[in-house]
Design an enzyme around this catalytic site. Structure first.
Site, PDB file in Angstrom:
ATOM      1  N   ASP A   1      -8.913  -6.857  -4.150  1.00 12.04           N
ATOM      2  CA  ASP A   1      -8.570  -5.528  -3.638  1.00 12.04           C
ATOM      3  C   ASP A   1      -9.174  -4.474  -4.556  1.00 12.04           C
ATOM      4  OD1 ASP A   1      -7.403  -3.182  -2.761  1.00 12.04           O
ATOM      5  OD2 ASP A   1      -5.338  -3.909  -2.864  1.00 12.04           O
TER       6      ASP A   1
ATOM      7  N   HIS B   1      -8.101  -5.205   0.238  1.00 14.21           N
ATOM      8  CA  HIS B   1      -6.787  -4.562   0.326  1.00 14.21           C
ATOM      9  C   HIS B   1      -5.985  -5.131   1.498  1.00 14.21           C
ATOM     10  CE1 HIS B   1      -3.841  -1.503  -0.373  1.00 14.21           C
ATOM     11  NE2 HIS B   1      -4.012  -0.931   0.788  1.00 14.21           N
ATOM     12  N   ASP B   2      -6.670  -5.526   2.547  1.00 15.37           N
ATOM     13  CA  ASP B   2      -6.010  -6.101   3.724  1.00 15.37           C
ATOM     14  C   ASP B   2      -5.220  -7.368   3.423  1.00 15.37           C
ATOM     15  OD1 ASP B   2      -6.504  -4.252   5.631  1.00 15.37           O
ATOM     16  OD2 ASP B   2      -8.039  -5.390   6.713  1.00 15.37           O
TER      17      ASP B   2
ATOM     18  N   SER C   1       0.835  -1.193   0.000  1.00 14.26           N
ATOM     19  CA  SER C   1       0.000   0.000   0.000  1.00 14.26           C
ATOM     20  C   SER C   1       0.881   1.258   0.000  1.00 14.26           C
ATOM     21  CB  SER C   1      -0.929  -0.058   1.224  1.00 14.26           C
ATOM     22  OG  SER C   1      -1.952   0.888   1.144  1.00 14.26           O
TER      23      SER C   1
ATOM     24  N   ARG D   1     -11.756   5.530  10.737  1.00 10.64           N
ATOM     25  CA  ARG D   1     -11.287   4.159  10.681  1.00 10.64           C
ATOM     26  C   ARG D   1     -12.361   3.214  10.149  1.00 10.64           C
ATOM     27  NH1 ARG D   1      -6.794   1.166   9.971  1.00 10.64           N
ATOM     28  NH2 ARG D   1      -6.838  -0.755  11.158  1.00 10.64           N
TER      29      ARG D   1
END
Lengths: 387, 387
Positions: free
Chosen positions: A322, A355-356, A157, A227
């Protein structure tokens, strides 16, 4: 080592700190007259200092990339699945070093540090830095450690963006760039999500224009919202479906505005626990660093032209699920590297974690990293140091 | 008609209101002892009252679906591209009727109405309603207008969900259901976005637990954030790229936390203007209605079983660039309808405008609607009424 710590762990680790007293010029035109970087390292530097790997962290990361801070620690560092003896970034071969970025909130100089010029917290007065600023100060960091050239600069990222910038700005000082789940610049949608996160923090009355330290408050509600928004975008729709579906939190609808579905309770928990460990000003800063990243801009908006400065070899990895930094974005990087006649290995990993995924122990992913890094190790002859 | 109003417009229109004094039982177990529905209508009801089309609005919609409220009105109703003389929902043939949903903020009974039992604003005490509740009260609405059977019930997004529920709950009272950009239920990701929007409103100190009317405030910051989040998810990444790219608002980076990119300024503007026209409690309510919608739940989680009750024919439409209610979600509806042996026409429209596409004058989309509705008109013989 405590019995509870696995044998392939980087083990018990602790942060160190380096102080830099020469002024650091920044892209914004301001400078930091002095600064500190906190960092961790795993594995030993060889005599030639040729086996150092720089790990760059992402938006909400820090220098604690691997190992445990104490024997009772429940959670290891954020990239522990990749860093350790025998792991992808093999600490028997490499000296893996991870600094907390400038502007971070874990010991490096940032908004929650005291501004030596005023004797007060920087807060909102901390300059908006860029990936180029980071790379510039990481070069000083390398100087201080006596590392002339990194075997590899690696990151996922925002971390991958730093690896790209290193390859462009310091071609002689990086042999390999490992760029995971990144993009050569954010899309309008990415920027839009960041902007909403920033507005959430700014609208919190406890934010006090960024000087909340002086008011003994934290903009907890705003940071929690930021968040939560981020977290949704780090997961894929599929991952959320697999994890939560439409499971009800208490087995029935409440016909009220409290939690009905599991996913709501999960998000609130994620938001709350983030507030306990992260600083809102640092979050604001990191989102701006992301938005501003655009290495092609210095080269007539021609990414290939930017990469023509690079001499490193590249490993680029993306994940099918992602959608925040989709495979299409990695392909843009690969295409520009090929246009620039640079050497690049590209892998798309089938993974629905969103994405994680770049933080997760996905076997195919770890294998690609391991295989690539084994070649990097062979090349420098340090494989002979392995047990 | 004012000169500025186009010839194919529904023209100058105004809201009407119906009062219902019989108690309305709700899914939550509570009831409304009385309620009002505000609505607009375009075109004339024929003698048989067989040409009525019910338009159901979506999350942030209202009863003003077409035409202008005054000659100086800059913007027509939200589905003006589809409703008017000669348009897809041809007001020369159909009597098109659009009510503001219960819980809305444009004249129908909702959180910003006075609770007759307390003499105070409902605010947070307004019951959490469901799509089934809406359909139940729309049936009463049809009774009051003397409409035994709708030629069609139509809507996009949450509006399409109402059309589905109508077909299941009142099979004899609906000949066609037109379901655009909808889903048979929300995904965990959809719910998650709604939850963040709700948290944004709840965290605003001006929200006062939903009783902000009594405090003479509005939770403007929270509602603005909620809308910004929503807005990003209504547009596609492609649409945002095409519209904004990385265009800078003032031609340069500011190295601060004010607007840098065009997309940021656009989002703030969208958020701000929404606050001026919408009520936060209604927004909360609408997101819960979306989350709770799950017609299969009453039929052993078998959507086809739910559709076996229906006798209407269906037109289902989705848009390729819609990631919030993706074509895959429409295909779930189509598959279940086919499993239930129901008649369905399905069209996927190539469009990169995201979920918002259902509100836009996309030629192929308007054509599909027009062609379908022409058949509906023929069937009831009302085509003879056309000029």
């Amino acid at each position: 080592m405590a019995a509870s710590i696995p044998a392939d762990s980087a083990g018990l680790v602790s942060s160190q700190k380096l102080h830099f007293s020469d002024p650091l010029p920044l892209d914004c035109g301001r400078q930091l007259t002095q600064f500190e970087l906190a960092y961790e390292s795993y594995g030993a530097l060889n005599a030639e200092r040729s086996n150092a790997v720089l790990v760059c962290h992402a938006l909400s990361g820090d220098q604690h990339a691997a190992g445990y801070h104490s024997a009772s620690d429940r959670k290891p560092g954020w990239w522990d699945s990749c860093i350790g003896p025998g792991k992808s970034f093999d600490t028997n071969k490499f000296c893996v070093i991870c600094p907390n970025n400038l502007g971070g909130c874990r010991g490096s100089t940032g908004p929650n540090s005291i501004n030596p010029e005023t004797g007060r917290y920087y807060g909102a007065d901390f300059p908006v830095v860029t990936v180029k600023d980071w790379v510039r100060c990481q070069a000083r960091f390398a100087d201080a450690l006596g590392i002339k050239q990194w075997a590899a600069v690696v990151g996922g990222s925002l971390g991958g963006m730093q690896a790209l910038q290193w390859a462009i700005d310091y071609p002689d000082r990086i042999r390999h760039a490992v760029v995971v789940a990144a993009a050569a610049r954010l899309s309008a949608q990415n920027i839009a999500f960041n902007e909403v996160a920033r507005r959430a923090i700014y609208s919190d009355p406890d934010f006090h224009g960024g000087h909340y330290y002086d008011h003994d408050t934290v903009p907890a509600r705003g940071l929690m919202l930021a968040r939560m928004i981020g977290h949704i975008t780090y997961l894929s729709d599929d991952a959320m479906r697999a994890k939560f579906g439409r499971e009800l939190h208490e087995g029935k609808l409440n016909f009220g505005y409290d939690v009905d579905f599991q996913v709501e309770s999960y998000l609130r928990h994620q938001g709350q626990s983030f507030v306990d460990r992260f600083d809102a000003n640092t979050y604001l800063l990191m989102t701006k660093v992301l938005d501003y990243f655009d290495p092609a801009a210095d080269y007539g908006n021609d990414l290939a032209e930017a990469f023509r400065r690079a001499t490193a070899r590249f490993l680029v990895i993306s994940f099918t699920g992602d959608w925040r930094f989709a495979p299409a974005r990695s392909r843009e990087i690969v295409r520009a590297l090929l246009d620039a006649d640079r050497e690049v290995t590209y892998a798309v990993i089938e993974a629905n974690q969103g994405h994680d995924a770049f933080l997760m122990p996905i076997p195919q992913y770890l294998k690609v990293l391991r295989t690539y890094m084994r070649r990097v190790a062979l090349e420098q002859g340090s494989i002979a140091d392995a047990p």
